[in-house]
Design an enzyme around this catalytic site. Structure first.
Site, PDB file in Angstrom:
ATOM      1  N   LYS A  69       0.844  -1.202   0.000  1.00 46.87           N
ATOM      2  CA  LYS A  69       0.000   0.000   0.000  1.00 46.87           C
ATOM      3  C   LYS A  69       0.883   1.258   0.000  1.00 46.87           C
ATOM      4  O   LYS A  69       0.381   2.374  -0.020  1.00 46.87           O
ATOM      5  CB  LYS A  69      -0.871   0.035   1.254  1.00 46.87           C
ATOM      6  CG  LYS A  69      -1.692  -1.216   1.493  1.00 46.87           C
ATOM      7  CD  LYS A  69      -3.176  -0.886   1.480  1.00 46.87           C
ATOM      8  CE  LYS A  69      -4.073  -2.072   1.755  1.00 46.87           C
ATOM      9  NZ  LYS A  69      -4.077  -3.074   0.707  1.00 46.87           N
ATOM     10  N   LYS A  88      14.678  -6.599   5.071  1.00 45.89           N
ATOM     11  CA  LYS A  88      15.004  -5.596   6.097  1.00 45.89           C
ATOM     12  C   LYS A  88      16.400  -5.803   6.694  1.00 45.89           C
ATOM     13  O   LYS A  88      17.047  -4.828   7.079  1.00 45.89           O
ATOM     14  CB  LYS A  88      13.943  -5.598   7.199  1.00 45.89           C
ATOM     15  CG  LYS A  88      12.610  -5.004   6.745  1.00 45.89           C
ATOM     16  CD  LYS A  88      11.601  -4.962   7.867  1.00 45.89           C
ATOM     17  CE  LYS A  88      10.290  -4.374   7.375  1.00 45.89           C
ATOM     18  NZ  LYS A  88       9.284  -4.258   8.431  1.00 45.89           N
ATOM     19  N   GLU A 105      20.369   5.143  15.133  1.00 46.20           N
ATOM     20  CA  GLU A 105      20.304   4.319  16.342  1.00 46.20           C
ATOM     21  C   GLU A 105      19.160   3.306  16.322  1.00 46.20           C
ATOM     22  O   GLU A 105      19.311   2.154  16.723  1.00 46.20           O
ATOM     23  CB  GLU A 105      20.190   5.222  17.577  1.00 46.20           C
ATOM     24  CG  GLU A 105      20.396   4.451  18.868  1.00 46.20           C
ATOM     25  CD  GLU A 105      19.901   5.188  20.101  1.00 46.20           C
ATOM     26  OE1 GLU A 105      19.177   6.200  19.968  1.00 46.20           O
ATOM     27  OE2 GLU A 105      20.222   4.722  21.204  1.00 46.20           O
ATOM     28  N   ASN A 160      13.841  -0.271   7.715  1.00 42.64           N
ATOM     29  CA  ASN A 160      12.710  -0.238   6.779  1.00 42.64           C
ATOM     30  C   ASN A 160      12.706   1.028   5.943  1.00 42.64           C
ATOM     31  O   ASN A 160      11.771   1.257   5.192  1.00 42.64           O
ATOM     32  CB  ASN A 160      11.373  -0.430   7.511  1.00 42.64           C
ATOM     33  CG  ASN A 160      10.878   0.833   8.160  1.00 42.64           C
ATOM     34  OD1 ASN A 160      11.667   1.707   8.518  1.00 42.64           O
ATOM     35  ND2 ASN A 160       9.571   0.946   8.316  1.00 42.64           N
ATOM     36  N   ALA A 188       9.742  -7.033  14.189  1.00 40.38           N
ATOM     37  CA  ALA A 188       8.857  -5.945  14.622  1.00 40.38           C
ATOM     38  C   ALA A 188       9.061  -5.661  16.112  1.00 40.38           C
ATOM     39  O   ALA A 188       9.051  -4.497  16.542  1.00 40.38           O
ATOM     40  CB  ALA A 188       7.398  -6.300  14.335  1.00 40.38           C
TER      41      ALA A 188
HETATM   42  P1  NDP Z   1       9.222 -12.129  12.085  1.00 40.52           P
HETATM   43  O1  NDP Z   1       9.151 -13.205  11.059  1.00 40.52           O
HETATM   44  O2  NDP Z   1      10.490 -11.405  12.307  1.00 40.52           O
HETATM   45  O3  NDP Z   1       8.794 -12.763  13.516  1.00 40.52           O
HETATM   46  C1  NDP Z   1       7.669 -13.582  13.608  1.00 40.52           C
HETATM   47  C2  NDP Z   1       7.282 -13.764  15.071  1.00 40.52           C
HETATM   48  O4  NDP Z   1       6.014 -14.399  15.124  1.00 40.52           O
HETATM   49  C3  NDP Z   1       8.245 -14.649  15.858  1.00 40.52           C
HETATM   50  O5  NDP Z   1       8.322 -14.136  17.171  1.00 40.52           O
HETATM   51  C4  NDP Z   1       7.552 -16.008  15.836  1.00 40.52           C
HETATM   52  O6  NDP Z   1       7.842 -16.824  16.944  1.00 40.52           O
HETATM   53  C5  NDP Z   1       6.106 -15.570  15.925  1.00 40.52           C
HETATM   54  N1  NDP Z   1       5.128 -16.557  15.421  1.00 40.52           N
HETATM   55  C6  NDP Z   1       4.913 -16.924  14.140  1.00 40.52           C
HETATM   56  N2  NDP Z   1       3.888 -17.812  14.061  1.00 40.52           N
HETATM   57  C7  NDP Z   1       3.441 -17.984  15.325  1.00 40.52           C
HETATM   58  C8  NDP Z   1       2.406 -18.766  15.910  1.00 40.52           C
HETATM   59  N3  NDP Z   1       1.623 -19.543  15.160  1.00 40.52           N
HETATM   60  N4  NDP Z   1       2.204 -18.712  17.252  1.00 40.52           N
HETATM   61  C9  NDP Z   1       3.006 -17.917  18.011  1.00 40.52           C
HETATM   62  N5  NDP Z   1       4.016 -17.155  17.533  1.00 40.52           N
HETATM   63  C10 NDP Z   1       4.233 -17.194  16.200  1.00 40.52           C
HETATM   64  O7  NDP Z   1       8.014 -11.144  11.732  1.00 40.52           O
HETATM   65  P2  NDP Z   1       7.932  -9.553  12.004  1.00 40.52           P
HETATM   66  O8  NDP Z   1       8.364  -9.304  13.406  1.00 40.52           O
HETATM   67  O9  NDP Z   1       8.579  -8.820  10.911  1.00 40.52           O
HETATM   68  O10 NDP Z   1       6.353  -9.292  11.849  1.00 40.52           O
HETATM   69  C11 NDP Z   1       5.444  -9.690  12.849  1.00 40.52           C
HETATM   70  C12 NDP Z   1       4.036  -9.225  12.478  1.00 40.52           C
HETATM   71  O11 NDP Z   1       3.984  -7.819  12.440  1.00 40.52           O
HETATM   72  C13 NDP Z   1       3.522  -9.719  11.104  1.00 40.52           C
HETATM   73  O12 NDP Z   1       2.154 -10.022  11.236  1.00 40.52           O
HETATM   74  C14 NDP Z   1       3.726  -8.500  10.232  1.00 40.52           C
HETATM   75  O13 NDP Z   1       2.812  -8.485   9.146  1.00 40.52           O
HETATM   76  C15 NDP Z   1       3.408  -7.393  11.219  1.00 40.52           C
HETATM   77  N6  NDP Z   1       4.005  -6.105  10.862  1.00 40.52           N
HETATM   78  C16 NDP Z   1       3.177  -5.042  10.686  1.00 40.52           C
HETATM   79  C17 NDP Z   1       3.678  -3.798  10.364  1.00 40.52           C
HETATM   80  C18 NDP Z   1       2.739  -2.644  10.182  1.00 40.52           C
HETATM   81  O14 NDP Z   1       3.171  -1.589   9.690  1.00 40.52           O
HETATM   82  N7  NDP Z   1       1.494  -2.752  10.587  1.00 40.52           N
HETATM   83  C19 NDP Z   1       5.131  -3.568  10.197  1.00 40.52           C
HETATM   84  C20 NDP Z   1       5.936  -4.743  10.469  1.00 40.52           C
HETATM   85  C21 NDP Z   1       5.374  -5.961  10.780  1.00 40.52           C
HETATM   86  P3  NDP Z   1       9.128 -17.807  16.966  1.00 40.52           P
HETATM   87  O15 NDP Z   1      10.308 -16.909  17.194  1.00 40.52           O
HETATM   88  O16 NDP Z   1       8.859 -18.698  18.112  1.00 40.52           O
HETATM   89  O17 NDP Z   1       9.157 -18.488  15.626  1.00 40.52           O
END
Ligand code: NDP
Length: 272
Positions: free
Chosen positions: A16, A66, A78, A87, A131
């Site tokens: 978007k 990223k 920082e 990002n 995130a």
């Molecule tokens: P990452 O891939 O870096 O991390 C994913 C995280 O989700 C890990 O902590 C992982 O746990 C956990 N996870 C995945 N599946 C499950 C599950 N079924 N049950 C429990 N924990 C789970 O992703 P990001 O940190 O980059 O993104 C996280 C979320 O934030 C996404 O939904 C993304 O779309 C959203 N986001 C939104 C933004 C916005 O502007 N609104 C910007 C950036 C992100 P584990 O370590 O145990 O695998």
């Protein structure tokens, strides 16, 4: 000449960002063009440098690049350094500056747009991925009384607690959350992208004022549904975060901060 900006990711069809930055340019009177680039999975750096060498002024970076953007930068601000990811890039001569606006965008959405103060609050943050890394410093700067991390792989949350080393920051395993209460619960896992629910007990919502889902445009995710059923009065998804982080990048590039409220309202899908 019209200044060129772009978002790069793979896949990128869902983005978007061109619409958001196009709206910002229109409302602030800035002469920019903002496009979407599908970066080759084995050629991210080449695609960024080609855009820069053709006169590009800055880029947003989304999954899965990223971390590579962070590596490519010559100068890391920082927030990018703490998140270990970027990002947003800005090109000036031969310098490539990297920042990370995801965390500040999330905090701005919670505190300004949703009107929920984090100062003195008990905050639960689910996840330990990119995130969350980006959110920790901006969250802690709001002075919550407690910021508790819980992640499926608990050692990742424990590592972050060690790395950030702040008295308000601790981690618990999901099963240790039973009986714990919070004012704000944030789902920063990617579970909702697969319509899954992190193993969070419903008790965490008992006195919560706000349940915030980082994923956006998915309506009532399993996490938000659990919060709603537990009686949480305010629910939100990450559309506000998305627009707020874009506004921060726009201000960094152009020196003008666009208004975000009307755009967030226009982009919000009802949480029903
Ligand atoms: P990452 O891939 O870096 O991390 C994913 C995280 O989700 C890990 O902590 C992982 O746990 C956990 N996870 C995945 N599946 C499950 C599950 N079924 N049950 C429990 N924990 C789970 O992703 P990001 O940190 O980059 O993104 C996280 C979320 O934030 C996404 O939904 C993304 O779309 C959203 N986001 C939104 C933004 C916005 O502007 N609104 C910007 C950036 C992100 P584990 O370590 O145990 O695998």
């Amino acid at each position: 000449m019209t200044d060129q900006y772009a978002v790069i990711g793979n896949p990128i069809g869902h983005t978007k960002s061109p619409m958001i930055h196009g709206t910002f340019a229109q409302t602030t009177g800035q002469d920019i063009e903002y496009t979407a680039i599908e970066g080759p999975l084995d050629g991210f750096a080449g695609a960024v440098l080609a855009f820069r060498d053709a006169g590009g002024r800055g880029m947003n970076v989304t999954a899965p690049f990223k971390l590579q953007a962070f590596e490519l930068a010559t100068d890391r601000l920082e927030r990018a350094e703490l998140a270990g990811a970027t990002n947003a890039l800005k090109f000036e001569g031969d310098r490539i500056y990297a920042d990370n606006f995801d965390g500040v965008g999330l905090v701005n959405d919670i505190t300004r747009n949703l009107g929920v103060s984090m100062k003195g609050a008990r905050v639960l943050l689910l996840g330990a991925g990119g995130a969350v890394r980006g959110a920790l410093k901006p969250f802690l700067s709001q002075e919550p009384s407690a910021l508790v991390l819980a992640n499926r792989k608990p050692e990742k949350a424990q590592d972050l607690v060690k790395q950030f080393d702040h008295p308000a920051l601790t981690s618990l395993e999901f099963n240790e959350l039973v009986g714990q209460q919070f004012d704000i619960v944030v789902n920063a896992t990617s579970a909702s992208l697969k319509a899954e629910l992190p193993a969070v007990p419903a008790e965490v919502f008992i006195r919560a004022k706000l349940a915030y889902e980082l994923a956006y445009g998915k309506g009532l995710t399993p996490f938000l549904r659990l919060a709603k059923n537990a009686g949480v009065p305010q629910l939100a998804d990450g559309v506000g975060m998305l627009v707020e982080q874009a506004a921060e990048a726009f201000a960094w590039w152009r020196g003008v901060r666009p208004d975000t409220r009307a755009l967030i309202e226009r982009m919000t899908i009802p949480l029903v």
